[in-house]
Design a protein around this motif. Structure first.
Motif, PDB file in Angstrom:
ATOM      1  N   TRP A  81      28.744 -13.712 -33.277  1.00  0.00           N
ATOM      2  CA  TRP A  81      28.313 -13.839 -34.677  1.00  0.00           C
ATOM      3  C   TRP A  81      29.134 -14.922 -35.373  1.00  0.00           C
ATOM      4  O   TRP A  81      28.591 -15.765 -36.076  1.00  0.00           O
ATOM      5  CB  TRP A  81      28.439 -12.501 -35.404  1.00  0.00           C
ATOM      6  N   SER A  87      22.925 -12.685 -34.298  1.00  0.00           N
ATOM      7  CA  SER A  87      22.839 -12.008 -35.590  1.00  0.00           C
ATOM      8  C   SER A  87      23.567 -10.672 -35.474  1.00  0.00           C
ATOM      9  O   SER A  87      23.860 -10.203 -34.372  1.00  0.00           O
ATOM     10  CB  SER A  87      21.379 -11.765 -35.976  1.00  0.00           C
ATOM     11  N   ILE A  88      23.825 -10.040 -36.602  1.00  0.00           N
ATOM     12  CA  ILE A  88      24.453  -8.713 -36.580  1.00  0.00           C
ATOM     13  C   ILE A  88      23.567  -7.728 -35.818  1.00  0.00           C
ATOM     14  O   ILE A  88      24.058  -6.906 -35.045  1.00  0.00           O
ATOM     15  CB  ILE A  88      24.763  -8.215 -38.012  1.00  0.00           C
ATOM     16  N   GLY A  89      22.266  -7.818 -35.996  1.00  0.00           N
ATOM     17  CA  GLY A  89      21.351  -6.947 -35.257  1.00  0.00           C
ATOM     18  C   GLY A  89      21.464  -7.120 -33.751  1.00  0.00           C
ATOM     19  O   GLY A  89      21.322  -6.156 -33.000  1.00  0.00           O
ATOM     20  N   ASP A  90      21.740  -8.344 -33.306  1.00  0.00           N
ATOM     21  CA  ASP A  90      21.890  -8.615 -31.869  1.00  0.00           C
ATOM     22  C   ASP A  90      23.117  -7.957 -31.269  1.00  0.00           C
ATOM     23  O   ASP A  90      23.156  -7.676 -30.072  1.00  0.00           O
ATOM     24  CB  ASP A  90      22.004 -10.125 -31.613  1.00  0.00           C
ATOM     25  N   CYS A  92      24.793  -5.151 -32.560  1.00  0.00           N
ATOM     26  CA  CYS A  92      24.948  -3.754 -32.961  1.00  0.00           C
ATOM     27  C   CYS A  92      24.364  -2.881 -31.848  1.00  0.00           C
ATOM     28  O   CYS A  92      23.185  -2.996 -31.524  1.00  0.00           O
ATOM     29  CB  CYS A  92      24.230  -3.522 -34.286  1.00  0.00           C
ATOM     30  N   HIS A  93      25.208  -2.041 -31.239  1.00  0.00           N
ATOM     31  CA  HIS A  93      24.810  -1.301 -30.047  1.00  0.00           C
ATOM     32  C   HIS A  93      24.981   0.200 -30.226  1.00  0.00           C
ATOM     33  O   HIS A  93      25.936   0.651 -30.852  1.00  0.00           O
ATOM     34  CB  HIS A  93      25.655  -1.749 -28.847  1.00  0.00           C
ATOM     35  N   GLU A 102      26.491   3.734 -34.053  1.00  0.00           N
ATOM     36  CA  GLU A 102      26.297   2.372 -33.579  1.00  0.00           C
ATOM     37  C   GLU A 102      27.640   1.664 -33.623  1.00  0.00           C
ATOM     38  O   GLU A 102      28.497   1.992 -34.441  1.00  0.00           O
ATOM     39  CB  GLU A 102      25.282   1.627 -34.446  1.00  0.00           C
ATOM     40  N   ILE A 104      29.658  -2.204 -33.404  1.00  0.00           N
ATOM     41  CA  ILE A 104      29.703  -3.660 -33.355  1.00  0.00           C
ATOM     42  C   ILE A 104      31.046  -4.011 -32.723  1.00  0.00           C
ATOM     43  O   ILE A 104      32.091  -3.901 -33.368  1.00  0.00           O
ATOM     44  CB  ILE A 104      29.569  -4.294 -34.755  1.00  0.00           C
ATOM     45  N   ASP A 128      27.557  -6.330 -46.778  1.00  0.00           N
ATOM     46  CA  ASP A 128      26.207  -5.891 -46.399  1.00  0.00           C
ATOM     47  C   ASP A 128      26.255  -4.686 -45.457  1.00  0.00           C
ATOM     48  O   ASP A 128      25.444  -3.767 -45.577  1.00  0.00           O
ATOM     49  CB  ASP A 128      25.428  -7.027 -45.731  1.00  0.00           C
ATOM     50  N   LEU A 129      27.210  -4.675 -44.519  1.00  0.00           N
ATOM     51  CA  LEU A 129      27.351  -3.525 -43.614  1.00  0.00           C
ATOM     52  C   LEU A 129      27.668  -2.269 -44.413  1.00  0.00           C
ATOM     53  O   LEU A 129      27.121  -1.200 -44.156  1.00  0.00           O
ATOM     54  CB  LEU A 129      28.456  -3.776 -42.582  1.00  0.00           C
TER      55      LEU A 129
END
Length: 168
Positions: A81, A87-90, A92-93, A102, A104, A128-129
């Motif tokens: 990132w 991206s953050i979505g990519d 986040c696991h 989840e 990061i 934002d998180l």
């Protein structure tokens, strides 16, 4: 989750609900006091509560270890990132077998970590998180406070801090 972490979870959740906490930092004074283990166990314990989502973020950019501790087999973390390739979505696991959690991770150390954390882009991402977790909690695994100024850079975004100290 061991009983000591269940007790910590209960105390933290009481304060979270009482004070509308959305972002919690986990720190220690120096390396080796168990802050990452505490952050991970706290996150798993909180996620075990019904209706309580948790996002666990490895912000110990100098010495990231959360992915290894959790056994995450992922391609990219926060370093991707910061490099602008994910991206953050990519990054986040989920954790297999743990609902409502989840992670990061950060997979490689990041040079000039406090400068990276101080950028407008990073500050906006962290904000934002925090605001995205309306029905949950963001737990940041932060570096030891006596070894770097990263904590001071992130502190204004936190609603609370858990300080982990080694016995003795």
């Amino acid at each position: 989750v061991p009983q000591a972490y269940r007790m910590l979870r209960t105390q933290v959740l009481q304060r979270v609900r009482q004070h509308s906490v959305r972002a919690l930092g986990v720190v220690s004074a120096v390396d080796g006091e168990g802050k990452t283990l505490t952050a991970a166990n706290l996150a798993m314990g909180v996620a075990a509560e019904s209706n309580q989502n948790v996002l666990l973020v490895d912000l110990d950019l100098r010495k990231p270890s959360l992915a290894g501790l959790l056994g995450l087999q992922v391609e990219a973390g926060l370093e991707a990132w910061f490099a602008g390739v994910a991206s953050i979505g990519d990054i986040c696991h989920g954790i297999e077998g743990v609902e409502r959690l989840e992670v990061i991770p950060t997979l490689a150390p990041i040079r000039a970590s406090s400068e990276m954390l101080a950028t407008r882009r990073t500050q906006e991402m962290l904000h934002d998180l925090k605001t995205a977790q309306r029905e949950g909690l963001v737990i940041f695994d932060l570096p030891p406070v006596l070894l770097t100024d990263d904590f001071l850079t992130v502190a204004p975004l936190l609603d609370g801090v858990v300080l982990v100290v080694s016995e003795g």
